[in-house]
Structure formats: structure tokens, C-alpha cells
Design an enzyme around this catalytic site. Sequence first.
Site, PDB file in Angstrom:
ATOM      1  N   SER A  74     -27.548   1.591  38.520  1.00  0.00           N
ATOM      2  CA  SER A  74     -27.149   0.551  39.472  1.00  0.00           C
ATOM      3  C   SER A  74     -28.353  -0.345  39.793  1.00  0.00           C
ATOM      4  CB  SER A  74     -26.646   1.174  40.779  1.00  0.00           C
ATOM      5  OG  SER A  74     -25.299   1.554  40.679  1.00  0.00           O
ATOM      6  N   GLY A  90     -19.551   2.460  43.511  1.00  0.00           N
ATOM      7  CA  GLY A  90     -18.444   3.415  43.557  1.00  0.00           C
ATOM      8  C   GLY A  90     -18.887   4.803  43.978  1.00  0.00           C
ATOM      9  N   ASP A  91     -17.909   5.646  44.253  1.00  0.00           N
ATOM     10  CA  ASP A  91     -18.100   7.077  44.515  1.00  0.00           C
ATOM     11  C   ASP A  91     -16.685   7.662  44.373  1.00  0.00           C
ATOM     12  OD1 ASP A  91     -20.306   9.049  45.611  1.00  0.00           O
ATOM     13  OD2 ASP A  91     -18.527   9.561  46.749  1.00  0.00           O
ATOM     14  N   LYS A 120     -32.761  10.227  47.280  1.00  0.00           N
ATOM     15  CA  LYS A 120     -32.424  10.081  45.861  1.00  0.00           C
ATOM     16  C   LYS A 120     -32.949   8.743  45.316  1.00  0.00           C
ATOM     17  CE  LYS A 120     -28.042  10.723  45.076  1.00  0.00           C
ATOM     18  NZ  LYS A 120     -26.575  10.552  44.830  1.00  0.00           N
ATOM     19  N   LYS A 158     -24.379   4.508  52.588  1.00  0.00           N
ATOM     20  CA  LYS A 158     -23.113   4.994  52.022  1.00  0.00           C
ATOM     21  C   LYS A 158     -21.998   4.454  52.901  1.00  0.00           C
ATOM     22  CE  LYS A 158     -21.835   7.793  48.645  1.00  0.00           C
ATOM     23  NZ  LYS A 158     -22.583   8.167  47.429  1.00  0.00           N
ATOM     24  N   THR A 193     -24.359   8.673  35.645  1.00  0.00           N
ATOM     25  CA  THR A 193     -24.541   9.833  36.527  1.00  0.00           C
ATOM     26  C   THR A 193     -24.400  11.132  35.738  1.00  0.00           C
ATOM     27  OG1 THR A 193     -23.553   8.508  38.273  1.00  0.00           O
ATOM     28  CG2 THR A 193     -23.835  10.851  38.722  1.00  0.00           C
ATOM     29  N   LYS A 252     -28.623   0.752  49.571  1.00  0.00           N
ATOM     30  CA  LYS A 252     -27.923   0.931  48.296  1.00  0.00           C
ATOM     31  C   LYS A 252     -27.222   2.266  48.310  1.00  0.00           C
ATOM     32  CE  LYS A 252     -26.873  -0.063  44.058  1.00  0.00           C
ATOM     33  NZ  LYS A 252     -25.458   0.111  44.481  1.00  0.00           N
ATOM     34  N   GLN A 260     -28.881   9.840  49.994  1.00  0.00           N
ATOM     35  CA  GLN A 260     -29.098   8.674  49.125  1.00  0.00           C
ATOM     36  C   GLN A 260     -30.497   8.091  49.323  1.00  0.00           C
ATOM     37  OE1 GLN A 260     -25.955   7.592  47.431  1.00  0.00           O
ATOM     38  NE2 GLN A 260     -27.442   6.733  46.001  1.00  0.00           N
ATOM     39  N   ASN A 280     -15.359  10.557  37.122  1.00  0.00           N
ATOM     40  CA  ASN A 280     -16.404   9.824  36.413  1.00  0.00           C
ATOM     41  C   ASN A 280     -17.582  10.737  36.045  1.00  0.00           C
ATOM     42  OD1 ASN A 280     -19.220   8.286  37.032  1.00  0.00           O
ATOM     43  ND2 ASN A 280     -17.863   7.023  35.812  1.00  0.00           N
TER      44      ASN A 280
HETATM   45  P1  NDP Z   1     -14.077  10.574  40.993  1.00  0.00           P
HETATM   46  O1  NDP Z   1     -13.210  10.032  42.060  1.00  0.00           O
HETATM   47  O2  NDP Z   1     -14.154   9.875  39.688  1.00  0.00           O
HETATM   48  O3  NDP Z   1     -13.706  12.097  40.692  1.00  0.00           O
HETATM   49  C1  NDP Z   1     -13.741  13.030  41.706  1.00  0.00           C
HETATM   50  C2  NDP Z   1     -13.330  14.378  41.125  1.00  0.00           C
HETATM   51  O4  NDP Z   1     -13.592  15.385  42.092  1.00  0.00           O
HETATM   52  C3  NDP Z   1     -11.846  14.474  40.812  1.00  0.00           C
HETATM   53  O5  NDP Z   1     -11.668  15.384  39.778  1.00  0.00           O
HETATM   54  C4  NDP Z   1     -11.297  14.994  42.128  1.00  0.00           C
HETATM   55  O6  NDP Z   1     -10.036  15.630  42.011  1.00  0.00           O
HETATM   56  C5  NDP Z   1     -12.351  15.989  42.508  1.00  0.00           C
HETATM   57  N1  NDP Z   1     -12.377  16.167  43.963  1.00  0.00           N
HETATM   58  C6  NDP Z   1     -12.580  15.213  44.898  1.00  0.00           C
HETATM   59  N2  NDP Z   1     -12.501  15.733  46.126  1.00  0.00           N
HETATM   60  C7  NDP Z   1     -12.230  17.047  45.955  1.00  0.00           C
HETATM   61  C8  NDP Z   1     -12.037  18.118  46.842  1.00  0.00           C
HETATM   62  N3  NDP Z   1     -12.089  17.946  48.188  1.00  0.00           N
HETATM   63  N4  NDP Z   1     -11.801  19.359  46.308  1.00  0.00           N
HETATM   64  C9  NDP Z   1     -11.737  19.537  44.969  1.00  0.00           C
HETATM   65  N5  NDP Z   1     -11.903  18.544  44.080  1.00  0.00           N
HETATM   66  C10 NDP Z   1     -12.149  17.331  44.566  1.00  0.00           C
HETATM   67  O7  NDP Z   1     -15.530  10.681  41.665  1.00  0.00           O
HETATM   68  P2  NDP Z   1     -16.950  10.801  40.950  1.00  0.00           P
HETATM   69  O8  NDP Z   1     -16.854  11.546  39.688  1.00  0.00           O
HETATM   70  O9  NDP Z   1     -17.584   9.464  40.972  1.00  0.00           O
HETATM   71  O10 NDP Z   1     -17.755  11.667  42.043  1.00  0.00           O
HETATM   72  C11 NDP Z   1     -17.843  13.095  41.967  1.00  0.00           C
HETATM   73  C12 NDP Z   1     -19.056  13.554  42.749  1.00  0.00           C
HETATM   74  O11 NDP Z   1     -20.237  12.951  42.202  1.00  0.00           O
HETATM   75  C13 NDP Z   1     -19.078  13.177  44.237  1.00  0.00           C
HETATM   76  O12 NDP Z   1     -19.742  14.194  44.946  1.00  0.00           O
HETATM   77  C14 NDP Z   1     -19.922  11.915  44.249  1.00  0.00           C
HETATM   78  O13 NDP Z   1     -20.496  11.694  45.521  1.00  0.00           O
HETATM   79  C15 NDP Z   1     -20.955  12.259  43.218  1.00  0.00           C
HETATM   80  N6  NDP Z   1     -21.694  11.157  42.614  1.00  0.00           N
HETATM   81  C16 NDP Z   1     -21.057  10.122  42.016  1.00  0.00           C
HETATM   82  C17 NDP Z   1     -21.787   9.108  41.430  1.00  0.00           C
HETATM   83  C18 NDP Z   1     -21.147   8.012  40.670  1.00  0.00           C
HETATM   84  O14 NDP Z   1     -21.894   7.213  40.087  1.00  0.00           O
HETATM   85  N7  NDP Z   1     -19.845   7.900  40.594  1.00  0.00           N
HETATM   86  C19 NDP Z   1     -23.247   9.086  41.512  1.00  0.00           C
HETATM   87  C20 NDP Z   1     -23.831  10.271  42.087  1.00  0.00           C
HETATM   88  C21 NDP Z   1     -23.054  11.237  42.633  1.00  0.00           C
HETATM   89  P3  NDP Z   1      -8.693  14.870  42.489  1.00  0.00           P
HETATM   90  O15 NDP Z   1      -8.437  13.871  41.426  1.00  0.00           O
HETATM   91  O16 NDP Z   1      -7.679  15.939  42.602  1.00  0.00           O
HETATM   92  O17 NDP Z   1      -9.028  14.252  43.826  1.00  0.00           O
HETATM   93  O1  2IT Z   2     -24.002   9.122  45.148  1.00  0.00           O
HETATM   94  C1  2IT Z   2     -24.398   8.181  44.438  1.00  0.00           C
HETATM   95  O2  2IT Z   2     -25.580   8.106  44.042  1.00  0.00           O
HETATM   96  C2  2IT Z   2     -23.442   7.148  44.035  1.00  0.00           C
HETATM   97  N1  2IT Z   2     -22.271   7.255  44.351  1.00  0.00           N
HETATM   98  C3  2IT Z   2     -23.895   5.957  43.254  1.00  0.00           C
HETATM   99  C4  2IT Z   2     -24.478   4.908  44.165  1.00  0.00           C
HETATM  100  C5  2IT Z   2     -24.811   3.591  43.534  1.00  0.00           C
HETATM  101  O3  2IT Z   2     -25.191   2.707  44.309  1.00  0.00           O
HETATM  102  O4  2IT Z   2     -24.712   3.404  42.319  1.00  0.00           O
END
Ligand code: NDP
Ligand code: 2IT
Length: 453
Positions: free
Chosen positions: A386, A173-174, A122, A134, A217, A98, A119, A248
Site C-alpha cells: 500500500s 481494505g480489511d 506494523k 483503522k 499480505t 494509514k 497498525q 484475501n
Molecule cells: P477477507 O474478508 O478477505 O476474509 C476474511 C476471512 O476470515 C473469511 O474467510 C472469513 O469468513 C473469515 N472470518 C472473518 N471473521 C471471522 C470470524 N469472526 N470467525 C471466523 N472466521 C472469520 O479478509 P482478509 O483476508 O483481508 O483479512 C483476514 C485477516 O487478515 C484479518 O485479521 C485482517 O485484519 C488481516 N489483514 C488483512 C490485510 C489485507 O491486506 N487484506 C493486511 C494485514 C492483515 P466468512 O467469509 O465466513 O466471514
Molecule cells: O491490517 C492491515 O495491515 C491492513 N488491513 C492493510 C492496511 C493497508 O493500508 O493496506
Amino acid sequence: MSYDESLSVEQELERFMNGLIRRNPGEDEFHQAVHEVAATIIPFIHDKPHYRKARILERMTEPDRVIAFRVCWEDDEGNVRVNRGYRVQCNNAIGPYKGGLRFHHNVTLGTLKFLSFEQTFKNSLTGLPMGGAKGGSDFNPKGKTDSEVMRFCQAFMTQLSRHIGADTDVPAGDIGVGAREIGYLFGQHKRLTNEFTGVLTGKGLEFGGSLVRQEATGYGAVYFLEDMLKEKNDDLKGKTAVISGSGNVATFAAKKLMALGAKVVTLSDSSGYIHDPDGLNEEKLNYVIDLKTVKRGRISEYADKYNVKFYADERPWSVPCDVAMPCATQNELNKGEAEILVKNGCIAVSEGANMPTEEDAVEVFQQAGVMYAPSKAANAGGVAVSGLEMSQNSARISWTEDDLNKQLREIMARIHDRCVAQGRDGDKIDYVSGANIAGFIKVADAMLAYGVV
Ligand code: NDP
Ligand code: 2IT
């Protein structure tokens, strides 16, 4: 090399890391993620020969399976494009693989190995039956039309579908993979298999998605922050919060912080950050969510609209705050920035992103007595909901928003408790070793039960 009982903790850590680096050359993020875990797990297992003889840590750091494939698609002008897709199935000792899918131009195998390893711990911490994986691609969604994103997702799923399934491996997603991409991916999986199963999470509510998944998250990372503050008889009321990212995780972290009485003064993207000294409000946050998920614009547009300052190519950590939440990406907060946060009076850090804080910056926080919640504990709320989406899909039912909010809150509180139970050292709590040890034990004991597999 055979198991050598006589090595000290330091020698064992060095031997272990040298071997890992030799076997995984150039994968710096993977080395970093493993080092952080090994530095706490090797001392923990030093006097536990059953784990050491069974080579549990060596097995956990060698993914069960690494899948790589070509993804070929046509852009709107009819040009043929070639990307690389991956799925790293790290460990399924405690449940089906997952973890999310990341579409970002700098994705490499090393990035996904680090993320699948994190992961695994976690998912164990959530208490739900989920293994760690992943996947993703070096596809860059920026500037692509909806049709291009759809064709890419379809081509990606055509390959990935051979390796996933509701009881095998359940992606989500991520970065770069949100509701739009999950819709296209699920549609293609259904077309290929003629099956409607819970093979992905983060789905739309019309086709098997769960309420509260999109918020989970960010909300979860704030709940963890709230629980850390509670340990010190403190709360979020009146606190100033600095957040990075505007996707997100960042936007829903901001929403919950505001609901709990904090003032959120920054957001960022890969081009820079905005500083709004008056703080965000509901209207401003809705503007950001629309800007990022519908218009797919830049955070600098916020500065134009609300007449605040935009700092190009900078990160927000020099803005004075009480609490900080890195919610964008890995290694986005370095030692110098940690020192500035400490100097400015920051008392707690909760990681929404995965491994956003560099290892020597973590040390700065810990030495200064800043409460520091590592990502594998703090951002586990997303994968936890999830897991609840998988349960609802299997049972063909849908729980209510209240019910899911309550379950998320309880799961985050239990993760906090598990970290405290393993990480308390006198009146201090080391959340890093707490999370690593608590996450490790469940997976390790399941692996021991299976024998040598
Ligand atoms: P999104 O794609 O929704 O948003 C990503 C954000 O981070 C955007 O603002 C993006 O800016 C910025 N970003 C991405 N790459 C870079 C970079 N190299 N340098 C600076 N800014 C950057 O992703 P999420 O919000 O889902 O994910 C954000 C973080 O949270 C990640 O580390 C992800 O692994 C983690 N995460 C996400 C989960 C989820 O459920 N979605 C769960 C647990 C962890 P720009 O638009 O300019 O690219
Ligand atoms: O980093 C993370 O925990 C995620 N992107 C969410 C993974 C999931 O299966 O919901």
C-alpha cells in the site's frame, strides 16, 4: 499521576495497565493488544528516562483522534438502515495515517482501537513513512446485493471524506472490504471532492492501483515464515501447512506456500473448516478465490465439490502440520489449540490475520520453542505494498510486477532482520519483543523530536 522513577518493571506495568483499562472500559481487544506491547516495552524503557519522562507509551496508547459517525442508507426494499462508522487515527508521527477499513457485524470501537494501535507499530516496521489508523463499520456485507453494498459504501464515504486525504489519512481494505468496496468508496470520494488522488490503496489497476497489492499480505506472511525457517537452515519444501480463513490473506498465503513446495491441507470460514489431505492445487485455489470473491459462497461448498470433509463450527488447529498460518480474524487460536499444534509437531507459526493468537497461546508456542511470528511483523507486506501504491500515485507512475515483487521480498526480509536485531536472546529469537521494540523506537524518536504535542 506524575512520573515515578522508583517503580519496578512489574509495578510500572500494573500501574500502566490499570490506568488504560480504567480509561477504556470494556474494550478487551484493545487491552489485549496494548498489554502484549507494554509487557515488552516497559522493561525496554525502564532504564531510558527520556522515553518515560516524555510519557511516550501513554501518548501512543491514546489515539490522536477517534471519529464516529452515523451511516444511513436504503436497502433494495426501500427500508432505511442505520449503521455506525468509525475512523481511529492512532498516530501520525512518522507519516500520514494509514490502515484498512473493516466491514463486519461485530466491529466495535474497541476492535478498531486495537487494530489502529497494532497498525502504528506494523507500519513503522515496514520502514516506509506511514502512521497508524483503522476504520470500519458494523455493516454486515453477507447476503447484501451489489447495489446495497454500493449505497452503503457511498453513505460511509460521504462522512469519511471529511477526515481523509492523500497526505492526511489513506484507508485501504480489511475484512469485508475488498476490490469491489474500494471501487465504490473511491468513486464516491472522487465525486464528492472532484479530485483524483491516492486517497485509498488497494484500488483497481485501471484507477491507480498497484500490481502485487492483492497478493502482498499473504505472500509477505509466507516470506516471513521462510526467513524464520532459514534461521534454522530449514525451508518450506515438503512441509504440511494448516491455514485458517479463505479470504484475501488466506488464499494468497496458500498460493505462495504451494509455490515454495509446501502442501496446504486446510482452509476455513466463519462456518467451519475443510480438510483436504491431498493438498490444494492451482485449480482448487482458483475455485476458492472465485467462490469467495465472485459467488460469495461458503467454504463448505469446497467439501462437496472435491469430496473432502467439512467440519462445521470448528477451527483447523487439530489437523497435524509442520507450519500453521492463522489468516481469518483476532483470537481464533487459543491455548488448548496451541498445545495441540505443539503436540502434533508444528514448528512455526506465521500470523496473516491481526492478533489471531490469544496471549496465553503465544506463551505456549514460545515455551515450546515454536518459531512464532506476530502479526505486526508477519502481515506487514500488505500495508507495505500500500505504501508503494502511495508512492506510485504521488509520482504518477506504475512499477512492474517484477519490481514490486522484489521490493516486497526485500521489505519482508528487512522486517525479519529488525525483529532479530531487537529480539535475539542467545540462540533464541523472541519475535514478539523484537517486533514491538523495533516498531516502537522509530515512532517514539519522532515523537520526542516534536516536543510535547
Ligand atoms: P477477507 O474478508 O478477505 O476474509 C476474511 C476471512 O476470515 C473469511 O474467510 C472469513 O469468513 C473469515 N472470518 C472473518 N471473521 C471471522 C470470524 N469472526 N470467525 C471466523 N472466521 C472469520 O479478509 P482478509 O483476508 O483481508 O483479512 C483476514 C485477516 O487478515 C484479518 O485479521 C485482517 O485484519 C488481516 N489483514 C488483512 C490485510 C489485507 O491486506 N487484506 C493486511 C494485514 C492483515 P466468512 O467469509 O465466513 O466471514
Ligand atoms: O491490517 C492491515 O495491515 C491492513 N488491513 C492493510 C492496511 C493497508 O493500508 O493496506
